[in-house]
Scaffold this motif. Structure first.
Motif, PDB file in Angstrom:
ATOM      1  N   LEU A  23     -36.222 -41.795  16.088  1.00 40.00           N
ATOM      2  CA  LEU A  23     -36.051 -40.384  16.443  1.00 40.00           C
ATOM      3  C   LEU A  23     -36.746 -39.483  15.421  1.00 40.00           C
ATOM      4  O   LEU A  23     -37.378 -38.481  15.783  1.00 40.00           O
ATOM      5  CB  LEU A  23     -34.563 -40.035  16.524  1.00 40.00           C
ATOM      6  N   TYR A  24     -36.605 -39.828  14.144  1.00 41.04           N
ATOM      7  CA  TYR A  24     -37.235 -39.034  13.090  1.00 41.04           C
ATOM      8  C   TYR A  24     -38.752 -39.025  13.247  1.00 41.04           C
ATOM      9  O   TYR A  24     -39.390 -37.963  13.216  1.00 41.04           O
ATOM     10  CB  TYR A  24     -36.870 -39.591  11.711  1.00 41.04           C
ATOM     11  N   GLN A  92     -36.239 -36.679   3.329  1.00 40.16           N
ATOM     12  CA  GLN A  92     -36.556 -35.941   4.560  1.00 40.16           C
ATOM     13  C   GLN A  92     -35.874 -36.588   5.765  1.00 40.16           C
ATOM     14  O   GLN A  92     -35.394 -35.897   6.670  1.00 40.16           O
ATOM     15  CB  GLN A  92     -38.072 -35.900   4.766  1.00 40.16           C
ATOM     16  N   PHE A  93     -35.840 -37.898   5.761  1.00 37.06           N
ATOM     17  CA  PHE A  93     -35.176 -38.635   6.840  1.00 37.06           C
ATOM     18  C   PHE A  93     -33.678 -38.333   6.856  1.00 37.06           C
ATOM     19  O   PHE A  93     -33.088 -38.088   7.920  1.00 37.06           O
ATOM     20  CB  PHE A  93     -35.419 -40.132   6.645  1.00 37.06           C
ATOM     21  N   VAL A  94     -33.061 -38.338   5.677  1.00 35.34           N
ATOM     22  CA  VAL A  94     -31.620 -38.054   5.590  1.00 35.34           C
ATOM     23  C   VAL A  94     -31.338 -36.620   6.031  1.00 35.34           C
ATOM     24  O   VAL A  94     -30.343 -36.354   6.715  1.00 35.34           O
ATOM     25  CB  VAL A  94     -31.103 -38.316   4.153  1.00 35.34           C
ATOM     26  N   ARG A  95     -32.206 -35.686   5.661  1.00 33.79           N
ATOM     27  CA  ARG A  95     -32.031 -34.295   6.096  1.00 33.79           C
ATOM     28  C   ARG A  95     -32.077 -34.202   7.625  1.00 33.79           C
ATOM     29  O   ARG A  95     -31.282 -33.476   8.247  1.00 33.79           O
ATOM     30  CB  ARG A  95     -33.109 -33.411   5.479  1.00 33.79           C
ATOM     31  N   PHE A  96     -32.982 -34.946   8.236  1.00 32.70           N
ATOM     32  CA  PHE A  96     -33.061 -34.988   9.695  1.00 32.70           C
ATOM     33  C   PHE A  96     -31.769 -35.572  10.281  1.00 32.70           C
ATOM     34  O   PHE A  96     -31.228 -35.050  11.258  1.00 32.70           O
ATOM     35  CB  PHE A  96     -34.269 -35.833  10.135  1.00 32.70           C
ATOM     36  N   ILE A 100     -28.819 -34.045  13.094  1.00 30.60           N
ATOM     37  CA  ILE A 100     -28.391 -34.618  14.376  1.00 30.60           C
ATOM     38  C   ILE A 100     -26.990 -35.229  14.268  1.00 30.60           C
ATOM     39  O   ILE A 100     -26.612 -36.088  15.064  1.00 30.60           O
ATOM     40  CB  ILE A 100     -29.393 -35.678  14.884  1.00 30.60           C
ATOM     41  N   ASP A 101     -26.235 -34.787  13.271  1.00 31.66           N
ATOM     42  CA  ASP A 101     -24.846 -35.225  13.084  1.00 31.66           C
ATOM     43  C   ASP A 101     -24.727 -36.737  12.902  1.00 31.66           C
ATOM     44  O   ASP A 101     -23.815 -37.381  13.420  1.00 31.66           O
ATOM     45  CB  ASP A 101     -23.966 -34.794  14.271  1.00 31.66           C
ATOM     46  N   THR A 107     -25.432 -34.421   2.048  1.00 27.22           N
ATOM     47  CA  THR A 107     -25.902 -35.675   1.455  1.00 27.22           C
ATOM     48  C   THR A 107     -27.285 -35.514   0.836  1.00 27.22           C
ATOM     49  O   THR A 107     -27.568 -36.050  -0.237  1.00 27.22           O
ATOM     50  CB  THR A 107     -25.934 -36.800   2.516  1.00 27.22           C
ATOM     51  N   THR A 108     -28.145 -34.766   1.511  1.00 24.54           N
ATOM     52  CA  THR A 108     -29.521 -34.588   1.021  1.00 24.54           C
ATOM     53  C   THR A 108     -29.535 -34.036  -0.402  1.00 24.54           C
ATOM     54  O   THR A 108     -30.339 -34.467  -1.236  1.00 24.54           O
ATOM     55  CB  THR A 108     -30.302 -33.625   1.941  1.00 24.54           C
ATOM     56  N   GLU A 109     -28.648 -33.097  -0.696  1.00 24.52           N
ATOM     57  CA  GLU A 109     -28.624 -32.468  -2.022  1.00 24.52           C
ATOM     58  C   GLU A 109     -28.239 -33.466  -3.122  1.00 24.52           C
ATOM     59  O   GLU A 109     -28.477 -33.211  -4.305  1.00 24.52           O
ATOM     60  CB  GLU A 109     -27.645 -31.291  -2.035  1.00 24.52           C
TER      61      GLU A 109
END
Length: 342
Positions: A23-24, A92-96, A100-101, A107-109
């Motif tokens: 999806l990413y 970037q993947f984790v931010r995506f 999408i819940d 977590t990204t931070e």
């Protein structure tokens, strides 16, 4: 492994790492250039494989500590700048995934990137070091894979990706040259595509080393497409990471009989113990600094920029901006030498 998220979020929707990756990548198709998208896919494939190996079947389980563990597991394989690029993609993947819940908000931070090495655009293997390394390898490890690899890289300045793409029949020993071809259909593309195809002249000495390596030390294996790679492992064509680790190992001062500039004992120094930990040595370099050093060496020997540009498959603008490490004083004196003959 405990993979419980750092904070509980009951609104998360389950999704596998593989599906989240797909999806990413689909979401970035229109944003990223083809080469950048390939790199993102490569980085995420490694992360997804790591998740599988560590029992993470649901992206909901990914937390800040998860990415930190991934970082610890792969950090010995890459220079710090490369590691930072890998983890930037993962972030970037984790931010995506947050969007999408699939991962807990915030977590990204918690993902901290290692500091990029500021010297990466100027770092290079110096001629004196290259001479010492090649002399040592010729004397003690003649025609080994490492000797053949380092001799070829220094003599031609080609990219490690180009090295990986070579087959045995690309080496023309009768004419002292190497044929370089773009073969994306069998997983050995060249960075600049068809325009990078060319013949590269070799010195008789380098031809001899490569021929002796093929005859004596090359593993008699083919790759998954039935091709005969020039450089091999026991399983076939080496991955780029394998070639990179080989270069890191070869450029450690202690590997080639030089005194450690960091006052470490090779018997106890972690970087000296295994090829996989060689990147931890502050004095070691990867393939790109070897290429930069080779290009600068050719230029210092008064080889015309156009010749170097064609041989190394790099535009003259990029050569001037990113590869030529001659000082302005060196350039001025070389111009003086040309003009004095007029």
């Amino acid at each position: 492994m405990n993979t419980t998220p750092d904070t509980t979020d009951s609104n998360l929707e389950p999704i596998s790492p593989e599906d989240a990756r797909d999806l990413y990548l689909e979401s970035r198709t229109d944003e990223l250039a083809a080469r950048s998208l390939e790199l993102h896919e490569k980085h995420l494939d490694e992360f997804v494989s790591w998740c599988e190996d560590n029992g993470i079947e649901n992206v909901n389980e990914i937390a800040g500590r998860t990415v930190h563990r991934f970082r610890l597991d792969i950090k010995t394989e890459f220079a710090q700048s490369t590691l930072s690029i890998y983890l930037s993609t993962i972030r970037q993947f984790v931010r995506f995934c947050e969007s999408i819940d699939a991962v807990s908000t915030g977590t990204t931070e918690k993902i901290v990137l290692p500091t990029r090495e500021r010297k990466t655009r100027t770092e290079m293997l110096e001629p004196e070091e290259a001479t010492t390394i090649l002399s040592y390898l010729r004397k003690y490890h003649y025609a080994s894979r490492t000797h053949a690899l380092m001799a070829l890289l220094w003599h031609t300045g080609i990219r490690t990706g180009t090295v990986q793409s070579l087959d045995v029949n690309d080496l023309d020993t009768d004419r002292d040259r190497l044929r370089i071809r773009h073969r994306p259909e069998t997983d050995t593309p060249l960075k600049n595509g068809n325009s990078a195809e060319r013949y590269v002249a070799l010195s008789p000495e380098v031809t001899e080393v490569l021929a002796d390596y093929v005859a004596e030390n090359r593993h008699e294996v083919t790759d998954e497409y039935g091709r005969d790679p020039l450089f091999t492992t026991k399983r076939g064509r080496p991955a780029k990471n394998s070639i990179r680790r080989n270069i890191y190992a070869a450029t450690r001062p202690c590997t080639t009989g030089r005194e450690c500039p960091h006052r470490k004992d090779p018997a106890t120094c972690e970087a000296a113990q295994r090829t996989n930990t060689a990147a931890k040595c502050p004095s070691t370099v990867s393939g790109h600094p070897v290429r930069r050093g080779a290009i600068t060496h050719f230029l210092r020997q008064d080889v015309p920029e156009k010749v170097v540009s064609d041989r190394m498959n790099v535009s003259q603008d990029v050569l001037d901006k990113h590869y030529d490490q001659r000082t302005e004083d060196e350039k001025a004196e070389q111009r003086r030498a040309y003009l004095s003959n007029l």
